[in-house]
Design a protein around this motif. Structure first.
Motif, mmCIF file in Angstrom:
data_model
loop_
_atom_site.group_PDB
_atom_site.id
_atom_site.type_symbol
_atom_site.label_atom_id
_atom_site.label_comp_id
_atom_site.label_asym_id
_atom_site.label_seq_id
_atom_site.Cartn_x
_atom_site.Cartn_y
_atom_site.Cartn_z
ATOM 1 N N LYS A 125 -5.742 -7.374 7.143
ATOM 2 C CA LYS A 125 -6.290 -6.164 7.727
ATOM 3 C C LYS A 125 -7.700 -6.425 8.225
ATOM 4 O O LYS A 125 -8.289 -7.475 7.969
ATOM 5 N N CYS A 131 -5.320 -6.718 16.433
ATOM 6 C CA CYS A 131 -6.743 -6.659 16.073
ATOM 7 C C CYS A 131 -7.575 -6.364 17.319
ATOM 8 O O CYS A 131 -7.508 -7.105 18.306
ATOM 9 N N SER A 160 -12.084 -2.320 8.850
ATOM 10 C CA SER A 160 -11.861 -0.879 8.971
ATOM 11 C C SER A 160 -10.596 -0.435 8.254
ATOM 12 O O SER A 160 -10.209 0.731 8.335
ATOM 13 N N ASN A 161 -9.940 -1.388 7.580
ATOM 14 C CA ASN A 161 -8.762 -1.119 6.756
ATOM 15 C C ASN A 161 -7.499 -0.905 7.579
ATOM 16 O O ASN A 161 -6.526 -0.329 7.094
ATOM 17 N N TRP A 162 -7.467 -1.372 8.846
ATOM 18 C CA TRP A 162 -6.246 -1.272 9.633
ATOM 19 C C TRP A 162 -5.485 -2.600 9.551
ATOM 20 O O TRP A 162 -6.067 -3.666 9.686
ATOM 21 N N GLU A 217 -10.177 3.404 15.564
ATOM 22 C CA GLU A 217 -8.951 4.186 15.686
ATOM 23 C C GLU A 217 -7.769 3.417 15.092
ATOM 24 O O GLU A 217 -7.737 2.192 15.086
ATOM 25 N N ARG A 218 -6.793 4.172 14.623
ATOM 26 C CA ARG A 218 -5.582 3.549 14.086
ATOM 27 C C ARG A 218 -4.892 2.729 15.185
ATOM 28 O O ARG A 218 -4.728 3.213 16.307
ATOM 29 N N PRO A 219 -4.480 1.491 14.883
ATOM 30 C CA PRO A 219 -3.785 0.684 15.896
ATOM 31 C C PRO A 219 -2.479 1.336 16.322
ATOM 32 O O PRO A 219 -1.877 2.108 15.584
#
Length: 817
Positions: A622, A584, A625-627, A647-649
């Protein structure tokens, strides 16, 4: 604070709270007493003339007014400074011109005009509309809260000077009763009378608790405590070490008396509280490691003493009686009750004036439109909870609830337009109330009684877990306690929170082989036999941050085992996000949206926030941001440049994954998700539901076959029922946590997975980074309270379609629930 304020005319106020015979005092001699007070300059120009005017008379008796605006109390980490105050002669505050929260008798706050007036008797809530006035209310609320923390008081007085006008205030744990404004320059006798009466009143009338005796240098108790500070202690004697740490020279030490109906009076010596809930209104719990100076309680001289103000209700049980009952039934992993009882006749009285107020007065509410507010005992304040508390105390943009509760109110960013809407709605309410066009009104202030409880065990806060495995172990023990209470004593806890789970570490004194978790604070528990009698209070019961989605959405619903197990999971997530390595990127943002946030639903009050709803709806932990959030065995090396949280983790390899991922995600969270799928069915064409993903991952026990994601509707329904049934009792969760933390102990990393708190103490949702401002409207301030928690709504951000669909589905099922 909304509806915890009540205004009275000056004469009624002074006679109600300081009823003294001052007929021999010639107040005519003070006719021009305050002529020298400057009211058309700067705030600082007012202090000295006001102080000198009163100090130059015989009004104050054994007390003196002091200017304290320039220097803060040395022990106050927040560095708050009251403009002035009434102090006993000899107080260091007088000579040093320094705020001293431990000795102030009456605090004084000065404003140049009524734009800083913190009270408003013309509003139904008692809270003014203007932001500057709400800020002033937050300011003096913070002062009053600090005074209650430093001293042992039943109530406290404060004065607000507004140019040539003034207001008096009396604070207790039910609410604030303030006087109407009066012109102290035109009517100096009114302010002079207040100070004469308060200065010549008994200590009890000024609010002092005579069952709490301050320990002064040279006394026998002082020497006893100094002797303990000089002792050599074993390295693992954490109780004695923490007790000595509480004996700071900057905070008062006290002898507290606990009156037990069976064992008589017992005395204890305490220093600074190990925990003190902020705020004034509510239970305002303080906890102390206490040294017993009375015999007969056990082997160790140290105990834990809880001092609070319990809500009075005819069906409410004393926490000490509940614990004794549970102890007698053999419930494991709970504190052992020693002594308890109400403190003399200490009770709040603010609510008494509220009940007899006329229709439409400031502290009455329209029946049926009242917000459902959390009955919250602020035990363990996280930084997130602290800024949430500060937000509601500052009240700069918090709506106060009532105006929205009576109809839709715009929540756009233009505060001035909201203010005008509140004022218009308020005027309509007052007109209807006076005209008798509204249903029966009732007061929101609650009667409280002063109460103390002493237990044998002195535990550490759950947040001090030494490693992830012990975190899971301690929560497992707490679930066992919950199971025992349910099966052996037919009692439901109903307030699972991070502050209510303690850890007892092993040491040479307690002879324990490993850490033990304790489930504490049973004050809000309820016997299952009483469930049919309905709610004791009209509010939600528990701690907002850790409530299940179901209870947040439907406050009248009875708490079930599944709700409590969900709360245990939220506790685990809370601790893991703050203290374990993970992916996170923004801990503050996650903490706010998952734990503190709430969504306003018209007249129905607040419901669950978007992020928590999204997590239980999809079965995936999650961010907003939906990650996905993945926990790691060890921290990653820092990136050379800050990452954009949108940004995508980075991908996580299996060998880097922390074992707690399996505890949370496989399959405990899916079991909770399955429950909500059954409670709130979705349309079959809901593409964003995640049902296939859920079914594919439901493989958490031996009797489950892995899903291929192609089940027919009946098979899918049966699979959901199978998963949901696992959290109808405690057995599955206890087995899951035991296997993870015991049988699979070798899979866990050691203490290296425990990190320093990753929550930025300066985080505030209104001060978010620019990158977040690009994707969302400014976040509204949360409204959770020391006594009550009411999160503000927030504008859905990422995945808004999924969130709105989940929200619609849950709201639409109210009739079925």
């Amino acid at each position: 604070m909304s509806h915890k304020l009540l205004g009275l005319p000056y004469d009624e106020w002074i006679d109600a709270f300081l009823p003294m015979d001052d007929s021999e005092v010639d107040y005519m001699q003070y006719n021009r007493l305050f002529d020298g007070v400057v009211v058309d300059g700067k705030e600082s120009d007012m202090y000295e003339p006001l102080v000198n005017a009163l100090n130059g008379t015989d009004i104050l008796g054994d007390f003196v007014l002091a200017e304290t605006y320039a220097r803060y109390d040395k022990s106050d980490k927040d560095k708050k400074k009251a403009d002035g105050g009434m102090y006993p002669k000899g107080s260091s505050a007088i000579e040093q011109k320094r705020t001293d929260w431990a000795t102030v008798e009456v605090f004084i706050e000065c404003k140049t005009n009524d734009s800083g007036d913190p009270y408003d008797e013309s509003t139904l809530s008692g809270i003014p509309y203007a932001e500057t006035r709400r800020d002033a209310l937050g300011q003096i609320t913070t002062y009053a809260s600090t005074v209650f923390e430093y001293q042992h008081l039943t109530h406290h007085f404060g004065v607000v000077v507004l140019g040539s006008q003034a207001r008096l205030g009396r604070w207790d744990h039910s609410g604030i009763v303030f006087s109407y404004k009066f012109d102290y320059k035109e009517e100096p006798a009114k302010l002079a009378r207040f100070f004469w009466r308060v200065a010549h009143a008994t200590p009890e009338a000024r609010g002092h608790d005579f069952t709490a005796t301050r320990i002064l240098p040279g006394s026998a108790d002082y020497k006893t405590l100094e002797a303990w500070k000089a002792k050599e202690l074993a390295d693992d004697d954490y109780v004695a070490r923490r007790f000595i740490k509480s004996l700071t020279e900057h905070r008062p030490w006290w002898r507290l008396t606990v009156a037990d109906s069976k064992h008589g009076k017992k005395d204890f010596l305490v220093g600074q509280p190990t925990f003190a809930a902020s705020g004034v209104v509510g239970r305002c719990t303080r906890g102390y490691i206490a040294l017993s100076v009375s015999s007969g309680h056990g082997d160790s001289p140290f105990v834990y003493l809880k001092d609070c103000w319990r809500v009075v209700h005819e069906r409410s049980e004393l926490e000490g009686d509940i614990l004794s009952y549970l102890n007698g039934k053999g419930v494991a992993n709970i504190p052992t009750a020693l002594y308890h009882g109400d403190v003399e006749d200490h009770r709040t009285i603010s609510q008494d004036f509220c009940k007899c107020a006329k229709a439409g007065c400031v502290s009455e509410v329209v029946e049926g439109t009242e917000d459902h507010v959390v009955e919250q005992d602020e035990k363990e304040k996280s930084p997130v909870e602290e800024w949430a508390q500060a937000s509601d105390e500052n009240l700069g943009k918090v709506s106060g609830g009532t105006w929205e509760a009576t109809g839709a109110i715009s929540s756009g960013p233009n505060y001035q337009s909201r203010e005008s809407q509140y004022e218009e709605r308020s005027n309509d309410l007052r007109t209807d109330a006076v005209a008798g066009n509204l249903p029966a009104l009732r007061c929101r202030m609650k009667a409280h009684r002063h109460y103390r409880l002493v237990v044998e065990e002195v535990g550490l806060p759950l947040q001090e877990f030494p490693c992830g495995r012990i975190l899971v172990w301690a929560i497992r023990d707490a679930v066992i306690a919950h199971q025992d209470a349910y099966t052996k004593a037919r009692v439901m806890h109903r307030d699972i929170s991070v502050g209510n789970i303690l850890i007892i570490p092993p040491n040479s004194k307690n002879k324990k082989a490993t850490h033990q978790g304790l489930l504490a604070d049973w004050e809000l528990s309820k016997r299952l036999d009483d469930y049919a009698a309905g709610a004791r209070h009209p509010d939600r019961t528990g701690t907002w941050q850790f409530m299940s989605v179901h209870i947040q959405d439907f406050p009248e619903a009875q708490v079930e085992i599944a709700d409590e197990l969900e709360s245990f999971l939220h506790v685990m997530i809370y601790c893991a996000i703050r203290y374990l390595p993970h992916t996170c990127e923004d801990v503050g943002d996650f903490m706010y949206h998952f734990f503190d946030d709430g969504v306003r639903q018209g007249n129905a009050g607040y419901t669950c926030g978007a992020l928590k709803r999204m997590v239980v709806d999809t079965g995936i932990l999650k961010t907003l941001s939906n990650w996905p959030v993945t926990f790691l065995r060890r921290p990653r090396a820092p990136d050379p440049k800050p990452r954009n949280p949108l940004e995508r983790p980075l991908e996580v390899s299996t060998k880097d994954m922390h074992p707690i991922n399996g505890v949370i995600m496989t399959p405990l969270l899916q079991c909770i998700t399955a429950r909500y799928r059954l409670l709130y069915p979705q349309p079959r064409n809901d593409e964003g539901s995640g049902v296939k993903e859920l079914l594919a991952s439901c493989n958490g026990s031996d009797d489950d076959e892995p899903s291929n994601g192609n089940e027919d509707p009946l098979g899918a329904q049966n699979k959901l029922k199978s998963q949901s049934k696992k959290i109808e009792t405690h057995k599955y969760m206890i087995k899951l946590l035991s296997t993870a933390s015991d049988a699979n102990a070798h899979l866990w990393p050691g203490p290296e997975d425990r990190l320093a708190d990753q929550l930025d103490p300066t985080f505030h949702p209104d001060k978010q980074k620019k990158i977040r401002e690009q994707r969302a409207a400014p976040a509204a301030k949360p409204g959770p309270q020391p006594a009550s928690k009411r999160p503000r709504s927030t504008t859905p951000t990422a995945d808004s379609g999924e969130q709105q669909l989940a929200s619609k589905r849950l709201r639409g099922s109210a009739s079925r629930a």
